[in-house]
Design an enzyme around this catalytic site. Structure first.
Site, PDB file in Angstrom:
ATOM      1  CB  SER A   1      79.646  40.426 -15.583  1.00  5.13           C
ATOM      2  OG  SER A   1      80.146  41.314 -16.562  1.00  5.13           O
TER       3      SER A   1
ATOM      4  CE1 TYR B   1      78.133  36.681 -19.294  1.00  2.00           C
ATOM      5  CE2 TYR B   1      78.608  39.033 -19.287  1.00  2.00           C
ATOM      6  CZ  TYR B   1      78.920  37.751 -18.891  1.00  2.00           C
ATOM      7  OH  TYR B   1      80.018  37.528 -18.097  1.00  2.00           O
TER       8      TYR B   1
END
Length: 324
Positions: free
Chosen positions: A186, A199
């Site tokens: 990400s 995350y």
């Protein structure tokens, strides 16, 4: 006019800096525009007959499954939902005329699942593996307010599962001296991510492991790529309508696949690269200002998320991690 020694040195330094800047710009243009446009990346069809995709039934994973099949690769679809697996398998068989295998598996269960995947694919030449399965927050949240079970779920899927699946297939690729491993990370792996801290940290692990595995794999003929998307219009991001900044999964994966063999680590999409570069540049100029801006944005998203959660609780529903 005769130049002094110090003036000559200054001119040489400026020339070296100028040449270095030109080389960096040229390399950037090559990687981002020229090489992908002319299809100079790895021909995935030469790496093996089969491709395996985790988190295959939705969003980016589904797009990878369909586009790899469109290239003529037989595909192994790995996901938790049996009905979604069968629906996608039937669709791919009918549309692309390739072989499809499905593996119903919960990657958060660890070693038993990795063994199941290894057993189900032991007779296949899996040349491409896409570690796409991921878990994220229901909405941005303070670390102190995040339930322990949500933290563990994110780490099990984003860190343990990605590593476990890689361990199953990378040794076989090394033996054959060919193969492509694509790990989906990400943009939050390398830009500040307050209120999505676990995350972001889990995706930083993916990026770091991929970078080091790429160095081990290259001399053995294997390509390891880390893909760091920004916002894509998927269930995980809760964005229903695509835009120039939030492309559809299909459009994103189409662009990303063109970079395989060209970039070891990529955002996969030009506008995502520009956004990441802007944030990194802003962070260099004013780190506290960047953190404030991102925190403010996350707090606004958190406020909306808490309202949604309150409505769910009123209906007797419960928040959980978002998986893909």
């Amino acid at each position: 006019m005769t130049l002094t020694c110090s003036e000559i040195v200054a001119l040489v330094v400026l020339a070296v800096i100028g040449i270095r800047i030109l080389l960096r710009v040229g390399l950037l243009v090559w990687k981002k525009l020229i090489a992908p446009s002319f299809g100079l990346g790895v021909d995935l069809r030469t790496q093996g007959k089969w491709a395996l995709i985790t988190g295959a039934t939705g969003g980016i994973g589904k797009a990878y499954s369909e586009q790899l099949a469109a290239k003529g690769l037989d595909v192994v679809l790995v996901a938790r939902n049996p009905s979604a697996l069968q629906e996608l398998a039937s669709e791919i068989k009918q549309r692309y005329d390739v072989q499809v295998r499905t593996i119903e598996a919960d990657l958060s269960e660890g070693e038993p699942t990795f063994a199941k995947i290894a057993k189900a694919t032991e007779d296949l030449e899996v040349g491409v593996v896409v570690n796409n399965a991921g878990a994220s927050y229901e909405h941005p949240e303070l670390f102190t307010e995040l339930p322990v079970e949500n933290i563990l779920a994110i780490l099990k899927v984003n860190v343990t599962a990605m590593t476990g699946v890689t361990k199953v297939f990378l040794p076989k690729m090394f033996e054959r001296r060919k193969g492509v491993l694509i790990n989906i990370s990400s943009m939050l792996a390398y830009v500040p991510s307050p209120y999505l801290s676990v995350y972001g940290a889990s995706k930083a692990f993916v990026k770091k492991l991929s970078f080091d595995l790429a160095a081990e794999a290259e001399p053995r003929g294997v390509t390891v790529q880390c893909v760091c998307p920004g916002i894509v219009a998927t269930k995980m991001t809760k964005i229903k309508k695509s835009s120039w900044m939030a492309p559809t999964p299909e459009k994103y994966v189409e662009a990303s696949l063109k970079t395989v063999g060209i970039e070891e680590c990529t955002t996969g999409y030009l506008t995502h690269y520009l956004l990441a570069s802007f944030i990194q540049g802003l962070n260099c100029v004013c780190e506290k200002g960047t953190i404030w801006l991102i925190s403010r944005t996350m707090c606004n998203l958190r406020a909306r998320g808490l309202k949604r959660s309150a409505r769910k609780m009123a209906k007797g529903e419960k928040d959980s991690v978002v998986t893909e």
